[in-house]
Structures are given as C-alpha cells and as structure tokens.
Design an enzyme around this catalytic site. Structure first.
Site, PDB file in Angstrom:
ATOM      1  N   CYS A  80       0.774  -1.337   0.127  1.00  0.00           N
ATOM      2  CA  CYS A  80       0.458   0.105   0.333  1.00  0.00           C
ATOM      3  C   CYS A  80       0.869   1.054  -0.041  1.00  0.00           C
ATOM      4  CB  CYS A  80      -1.076   0.042   1.375  1.00  0.00           C
ATOM      5  SG  CYS A  80      -2.344  -1.149   0.765  1.00  0.00           S
ATOM      6  N   THR A  81       1.725   1.182   0.789  1.00  0.00           N
ATOM      7  CA  THR A  81       2.782   2.122   0.680  1.00  0.00           C
ATOM      8  C   THR A  81       3.465   2.991  -0.490  1.00  0.00           C
ATOM      9  OG1 THR A  81       3.390   1.835   3.315  1.00  0.00           O
ATOM     10  CG2 THR A  81       5.197   3.466   1.076  1.00  0.00           C
TER      11      THR A  81
END
Length: 155
Positions: free
Chosen positions: A47-48
């Site tokens: 997600c980062t």
C-alpha cells in the site's frame, strides 16, 4: 460475491472523513475526473508503494485534470500518520464500516496466499466528470499499477 461496477455505471456517492477528520465527498469533485483507489491498509509495504506511485504521478495526473483519492478502512489517525510519513498530497479517506468499499465492489472475498479471505480488494476506479464509472479495475497489483493505469488513460 460482491457485485462489481462496470463502465457507464453511476459511481456510488460518498462523504467520508479524511486523515484530518474533515468530510470528503465525491460530489465535491463533480466536473472533474477522479481516480478513487481502494487499498487494504495504510503503512503496509504494498500500500505504501502504491500510494507513493500515485504521489509521484500526481503532477501529471492533476495536469490532465484528474484528481486522486485513496480509500481504506483505516481510522483517520492512522491515515494521518501514513500521509505525513510518505508526504502524500492527495486525500486519504476512511471507510471504517466498509460501506463505500462494498458499494464499489472493493470489499469481499478474495484470494490471499491461496486461501479465501474477506477483505479489501485492491481496486482502482476512474470516474468521469459526470460521476460515471469510466474504468473499474479489480485485483490490481500494488507495484506497477499506476504506470499501467497512466498508459490506459493517456497521461
């Protein structure tokens, strides 16, 4: 099985708190194209990477008249930490009860390491200026997705 959106469908409307607890509504963006991307959890590696890819492409996307909004079930406080840590400059909205994620078909059964689990289905929606779904992409990869999406929408 969660129903999925198709091009031409009306995008489900929403008003959700952002990382600072302020409401962000899809109606605020009427007249502009929007990329709404659903991700499972702030501050996780995939997600980062995906959020940073959107951040790094934001100038080009905005220049093409496209706004970006990230949506996850994280609490606003977690979103604020994520935003600040990664220097994200687009809104992250919190859908703690997963209602909006479900309406978009981005929450439900999915495969994770060979097992069927219930959770956020990493998805991206391109919404046109009239609030209709232009593209609905499900089970996208965290890495390389933004570059692929930019090619598809000519940005």
């Amino acid at each position: 099985m969660t129903s999925r959106l198709e091009p031409g469908d009306q995008a489900p409307t929403f008003s959700l708190p952002d990382a600072d607890g302020k409401p962000v509504s899809l109606a605020d963006y009427l007249g502009r194209r929007v990329i709404l991307y659903a991700y499972p959890a702030a501050s996780t590696p995939g997600c980062t990477k995906q959020a940073c890819d959107f951040r790094d492409s934001l100038a080009e996307l905005n220049g093409a008249g496209i706004e970006v909004i990230g949506i996850s079930p994280d609490k606003p406080a977690k979103l604020a930490k994520f935003r600040d840590a990664e220097e994200l400059t687009f809104p992250l909205v919190s859908d703690e009860d997963k209602t909006v994620l479900t309406e978009y078909g981005a929450y439900g059964e999915k495969q994770l390491y060979g097992k069927t689990v219930t959770g956020v289905i990493r998805s991206t929606f391109v919404i046109d200026a009239d609030g209709k779904i232009e593209r609905a992409l499900y089970n996208v990869k965290a890495t390389g997705h933004v570059a692929k999406l930019r090619k598809e929408i000519d940005v």
